[in-house]
Design a protein around this motif. Structure first.
Motif, PDB file in Angstrom:
ATOM      1  N   SER A 140     -16.764   6.411 -73.634  1.00  0.00           N
ATOM      2  CA  SER A 140     -17.221   7.421 -74.590  1.00  0.00           C
ATOM      3  C   SER A 140     -15.963   8.070 -75.162  1.00  0.00           C
ATOM      4  CB  SER A 140     -18.134   8.463 -73.933  1.00  0.00           C
ATOM      5  OG  SER A 140     -17.378   9.304 -73.117  1.00  0.00           O
ATOM      6  N   LEU A 141     -16.130   8.793 -76.263  1.00  0.00           N
ATOM      7  CA  LEU A 141     -14.949   9.346 -76.943  1.00  0.00           C
ATOM      8  C   LEU A 141     -14.217  10.376 -76.097  1.00  0.00           C
ATOM      9  CD1 LEU A 141     -16.051   9.772 -80.659  1.00  0.00           C
ATOM     10  CD2 LEU A 141     -14.144   8.412 -79.799  1.00  0.00           C
ATOM     11  N   ASP A 142     -14.966  11.093 -75.235  1.00  0.00           N
ATOM     12  CA  ASP A 142     -14.308  12.171 -74.496  1.00  0.00           C
ATOM     13  C   ASP A 142     -13.652  11.735 -73.190  1.00  0.00           C
ATOM     14  OD1 ASP A 142     -16.639  11.701 -73.230  1.00  0.00           O
ATOM     15  OD2 ASP A 142     -17.412  13.740 -73.291  1.00  0.00           O
ATOM     16  N   VAL A 143     -13.592  10.423 -72.914  1.00  0.00           N
ATOM     17  CA  VAL A 143     -12.927  10.008 -71.663  1.00  0.00           C
ATOM     18  C   VAL A 143     -11.414   9.907 -71.828  1.00  0.00           C
ATOM     19  CG1 VAL A 143     -14.877   8.789 -70.619  1.00  0.00           C
ATOM     20  CG2 VAL A 143     -13.312   7.530 -72.103  1.00  0.00           C
ATOM     21  N   ILE A 144     -10.936   9.935 -73.079  1.00  0.00           N
ATOM     22  CA  ILE A 144      -9.471   9.900 -73.249  1.00  0.00           C
ATOM     23  C   ILE A 144      -9.026  11.075 -74.115  1.00  0.00           C
ATOM     24  CG2 ILE A 144      -9.140   7.425 -72.879  1.00  0.00           C
ATOM     25  CD1 ILE A 144      -9.042   7.015 -75.890  1.00  0.00           C
ATOM     26  N   GLY A 145      -7.804  11.502 -73.884  1.00  0.00           N
ATOM     27  CA  GLY A 145      -7.255  12.638 -74.622  1.00  0.00           C
ATOM     28  C   GLY A 145      -6.983  12.277 -76.077  1.00  0.00           C
ATOM     29  N   LYS A 146      -6.771  13.314 -76.891  1.00  0.00           N
ATOM     30  CA  LYS A 146      -6.586  13.097 -78.332  1.00  0.00           C
ATOM     31  C   LYS A 146      -5.359  12.247 -78.647  1.00  0.00           C
ATOM     32  CE  LYS A 146      -9.204  16.845 -80.301  1.00  0.00           C
ATOM     33  NZ  LYS A 146      -9.194  18.212 -80.733  1.00  0.00           N
ATOM     34  N   LYS A 147      -4.264  12.500 -77.929  1.00  0.00           N
ATOM     35  CA  LYS A 147      -3.039  11.739 -78.211  1.00  0.00           C
ATOM     36  C   LYS A 147      -3.224  10.259 -77.853  1.00  0.00           C
ATOM     37  CE  LYS A 147       0.229  15.506 -77.943  1.00  0.00           C
ATOM     38  NZ  LYS A 147       1.206  16.208 -77.123  1.00  0.00           N
ATOM     39  N   ASP A 148      -3.874  10.006 -76.719  1.00  0.00           N
ATOM     40  CA  ASP A 148      -4.124   8.612 -76.331  1.00  0.00           C
ATOM     41  C   ASP A 148      -5.061   7.940 -77.325  1.00  0.00           C
ATOM     42  OD1 ASP A 148      -2.611   8.137 -73.922  1.00  0.00           O
ATOM     43  OD2 ASP A 148      -3.851   9.678 -73.012  1.00  0.00           O
ATOM     44  N   GLN A 149      -6.035   8.739 -77.781  1.00  0.00           N
ATOM     45  CA  GLN A 149      -6.984   8.215 -78.773  1.00  0.00           C
ATOM     46  C   GLN A 149      -6.232   7.828 -80.061  1.00  0.00           C
ATOM     47  OE1 GLN A 149     -10.700  10.328 -80.525  1.00  0.00           O
ATOM     48  NE2 GLN A 149     -10.791  10.514 -78.311  1.00  0.00           N
ATOM     49  N   ALA A 150      -5.311   8.715 -80.489  1.00  0.00           N
ATOM     50  CA  ALA A 150      -4.563   8.471 -81.726  1.00  0.00           C
ATOM     51  C   ALA A 150      -3.682   7.225 -81.588  1.00  0.00           C
ATOM     52  CB  ALA A 150      -3.714   9.692 -82.056  1.00  0.00           C
ATOM     53  N   ARG A 151      -3.009   7.102 -80.425  1.00  0.00           N
ATOM     54  CA  ARG A 151      -2.123   5.935 -80.214  1.00  0.00           C
ATOM     55  C   ARG A 151      -2.941   4.647 -80.206  1.00  0.00           C
ATOM     56  NH1 ARG A 151       1.197   9.514 -76.756  1.00  0.00           N
ATOM     57  NH2 ARG A 151      -0.328   9.300 -75.103  1.00  0.00           N
ATOM     58  N   LEU A 152      -4.102   4.712 -79.546  1.00  0.00           N
ATOM     59  CA  LEU A 152      -4.950   3.527 -79.450  1.00  0.00           C
ATOM     60  C   LEU A 152      -5.486   3.140 -80.826  1.00  0.00           C
ATOM     61  CD1 LEU A 152      -6.102   1.586 -77.334  1.00  0.00           C
ATOM     62  CD2 LEU A 152      -8.004   3.128 -76.995  1.00  0.00           C
ATOM     63  N   MET A 153      -5.870   4.139 -81.589  1.00  0.00           N
ATOM     64  CA  MET A 153      -6.418   3.866 -82.934  1.00  0.00           C
ATOM     65  C   MET A 153      -5.399   3.191 -83.830  1.00  0.00           C
ATOM     66  SD  MET A 153      -8.739   7.099 -84.017  1.00  0.00           S
ATOM     67  CE  MET A 153      -9.174   6.588 -85.668  1.00  0.00           C
ATOM     68  N   SER A 154      -4.129   3.607 -83.704  1.00  0.00           N
ATOM     69  CA  SER A 154      -3.149   2.990 -84.600  1.00  0.00           C
ATOM     70  C   SER A 154      -2.742   1.597 -84.116  1.00  0.00           C
ATOM     71  CB  SER A 154      -1.945   3.903 -84.812  1.00  0.00           C
ATOM     72  OG  SER A 154      -1.260   4.037 -83.611  1.00  0.00           O
ATOM     73  N   ALA A 155      -2.948   1.324 -82.811  1.00  0.00           N
ATOM     74  CA  ALA A 155      -2.549   0.002 -82.305  1.00  0.00           C
ATOM     75  C   ALA A 155      -3.667  -1.032 -82.425  1.00  0.00           C
ATOM     76  CB  ALA A 155      -2.125   0.128 -80.849  1.00  0.00           C
ATOM     77  N   ALA A 156      -4.928  -0.589 -82.298  1.00  0.00           N
ATOM     78  CA  ALA A 156      -6.045  -1.543 -82.247  1.00  0.00           C
ATOM     79  C   ALA A 156      -6.709  -1.717 -83.612  1.00  0.00           C
ATOM     80  CB  ALA A 156      -7.073  -1.054 -81.232  1.00  0.00           C
ATOM     81  N   ASP A 157      -7.373  -2.883 -83.770  1.00  0.00           N
ATOM     82  CA  ASP A 157      -8.012  -3.165 -85.059  1.00  0.00           C
ATOM     83  C   ASP A 157      -9.407  -2.554 -85.167  1.00  0.00           C
ATOM     84  OD1 ASP A 157      -5.904  -4.871 -86.028  1.00  0.00           O
ATOM     85  OD2 ASP A 157      -6.548  -6.308 -84.506  1.00  0.00           O
ATOM     86  N   LYS A 158     -10.125  -2.563 -84.046  1.00  0.00           N
ATOM     87  CA  LYS A 158     -11.522  -2.093 -84.106  1.00  0.00           C
ATOM     88  C   LYS A 158     -11.872  -1.379 -82.807  1.00  0.00           C
ATOM     89  CE  LYS A 158     -16.035  -2.163 -85.081  1.00  0.00           C
ATOM     90  NZ  LYS A 158     -16.594  -1.226 -86.055  1.00  0.00           N
ATOM     91  N   GLN A 159     -12.599  -0.284 -82.928  1.00  0.00           N
ATOM     92  CA  GLN A 159     -13.018   0.442 -81.718  1.00  0.00           C
ATOM     93  C   GLN A 159     -14.505   0.731 -81.749  1.00  0.00           C
ATOM     94  OE1 GLN A 159     -10.890   3.806 -80.133  1.00  0.00           O
ATOM     95  NE2 GLN A 159      -9.097   3.349 -81.379  1.00  0.00           N
ATOM     96  N   PHE A 160     -15.160   0.562 -80.621  1.00  0.00           N
ATOM     97  CA  PHE A 160     -16.535   1.043 -80.472  1.00  0.00           C
ATOM     98  C   PHE A 160     -16.471   2.323 -79.629  1.00  0.00           C
ATOM     99  CE2 PHE A 160     -17.463  -3.299 -81.660  1.00  0.00           C
ATOM    100  CZ  PHE A 160     -18.575  -3.146 -82.470  1.00  0.00           C
ATOM    101  N   PRO A 161     -17.083   3.418 -80.118  1.00  0.00           N
ATOM    102  CA  PRO A 161     -16.925   4.705 -79.427  1.00  0.00           C
ATOM    103  C   PRO A 161     -17.679   4.816 -78.106  1.00  0.00           C
ATOM    104  CG  PRO A 161     -18.426   4.933 -81.283  1.00  0.00           C
ATOM    105  CD  PRO A 161     -17.887   3.532 -81.346  1.00  0.00           C
TER     106      PRO A 161
END
Lengths: 158, 256
Positions: B215-236
């Motif tokens: 779920s979106l709240d299992v990771i912190g905002k910074k980790d979320q941001a890093r993951l978003m810029s590295a990965a092509d597609k995310q399911f929340p």
């Protein structure tokens, strides 16, 4: 996996309150409740204490110590009121009555049981107030009198 | 209200393992072999119902008090499950006081039904986040290996064979550009997925990265941001992935 010795150390190690209880108990459904957070003196281990008391049946209460691990919480110890019957082994019942405590054991955890099933009838307390005082002494909360005035005076038969 | 004949009949039905004790005036506590897993007897009482032809079986709010030791009904979803348990067992709820009103001849049935509901409600503790959390990879695996089997998923795939530290949870390589799927349920594996994606990009591998978050709240905002810029597609969420996975894979396969 925790051993019985480690469990006892966790229960009785010195603790300080990191998030104090509310000044007044809140009312929810048919019970009063309060909570506070604790940590070991080195700040490495975290605990929560929950306090519940039925509004009408004041002898029905529970004061418990939860130990927080990274992946789960374990109810290590609980002081219960005189709410009725309690058995150690459901399939070989030899019922106890009266004020009692529940404790988790290494055997239970090893068998994947997180319920504190080790039951002992106690004469350490005979009311909610005495149970809270006993609980705080037993789980070694150093600064509980800052939040529960007179708690150190509440000993049975004193 | 409770005649000796009535009590004897209940006793007989409980094979003599039954008694009543007057807790307060006209409130009788049931003593029967109905226990919680910690050995405490279930808090069940018999009292007068507003309809004088019926008997009330109730817990006086003690079931929810017990549940609250380590679990709160504090989200719409938990409330929905709680209400479903009540409805399925014909239990009513008045300010946390659970009860069922029955005809005297059906008190035995009512007691068993009520005890079953109490047991289900106290077991809602098993829905605690940490337990669900630990089931995430199991549920993800179950879904992928059954529902997505036709896309030939490969579990534990190593895109750079000499570097097993860069592991992909599942690989779908039915096409030239494979899909590398990472399950993420905490900051640590969010960082690992980010590092893997960046390594594969640096190694100029041809792939599409797909992240399934618990779920979106299992990771912190910074980790979320890093993951978003590295990965092509995310399911929340896993739920979202379960709904859209097939449609997504079909579209990806068609494109390549």
């Amino acid at each position: 996996m925790l051993t019985d010795e480690q469990i006892n150390k966790l229960i009785t190690e010195e603790k300080i309150i990191t998030k104090p209880p509310k000044k007044d108990f809140s009312s929810e459904n048919q019970h009063f409740r309060n909570e506070f957070q604790l940590s070991s003196l080195d700040g490495k281990r975290k605990y929560t204490v929950f306090i519940r008391q039925h509004k009408e049946f004041r002898e029905n209460f529970s004061i418990g110590l939860l130990y927080h691990l990274e992946e789960e919480s374990i109810n290590l110890f609980r002081c219960n009121g005189n709410h009725g019957e309690v058995v150690v082994d459901i399939l070989n019942p030899s019922p106890h009555y009266g004020f009692h405590t529940h404790k988790i054991t290494a055997d239970l955890l090893e068998n994947n049981i997180n319920e504190p099933k080790k039951v002992e009838v106690t004469s350490e307390y005979a009311s909610f107030e005495q149970a809270l005082a006993y609980f705080c002494r037993y789980v070694n909360v150093k600064d509980c009198s800052d939040y529960f005035p007179n708690i150190n005076q509440l000993k049975l038969f004193e | 209200m409770l005649t000796q004949e009535f009590i004897n009949e209940l006793k007989r039905k409980f094979n003599n393992y039954f008694s009543l004790k007057e807790k307060r005036e006209n409130i009788f506590q049931v003593f029967a072999p109905l226990y919680h897993p910690d050995g405490d007897m279930m808090d069940i009482f018999i009292t007068e119902a507003p309809n004088p032809e019926l008997i009330r079986i109730t817990d006086f709010g003690l079931t929810l008090m017990r549940l609250s030791y380590s679990f709160e009904i504090d989200t719409p979803n938990k409330e929905k499950i709680f209400n479903k348990i009540l409805a399925e067992n014909s239990i009513q709820n008045e300010n946390g006081n659970l009860f069922i009103d029955v005809k005297p001849q059906y008190v035995y049935h009512g007691l068993l039904q009520f005890a079953q509901a109490v047991s289900k409600i106290t077991n809602m503790r098993l829905f605690r986040r940490e337990i669900i959390h630990s089931l995430f990879f199991e549920m993800l695996d179950d879904f992928i290996m059954t529902k997505l089997q036709k896309y030939n998923p490969i579990k534990k795939f190593y895109p750079i064979p000499e570097h097993e530290e860069y592991e992909v949870d599942y690989c779908f390589n039915q096409r030239k550009r494979p899909i590398y799927l990472f399950g993420v349920n905490n900051n640590a594996n969010a960082r690992l997925a980010t590092i893997c994606c960046q390594k594969f990009i640096a190694e100029k591998l041809n792939f599409t990265s797909l992240i399934v978050l618990e779920s979106l709240d299992v990771i912190g905002k910074k980790d979320q941001a890093r993951l978003m810029s590295a990965a092509d597609k995310q399911f929340p969420s896993l739920e979202e992935f379960q709904k859209r996975a097939e449609e997504y894979l079909e579209r990806e396969i068609l494109q390549n």
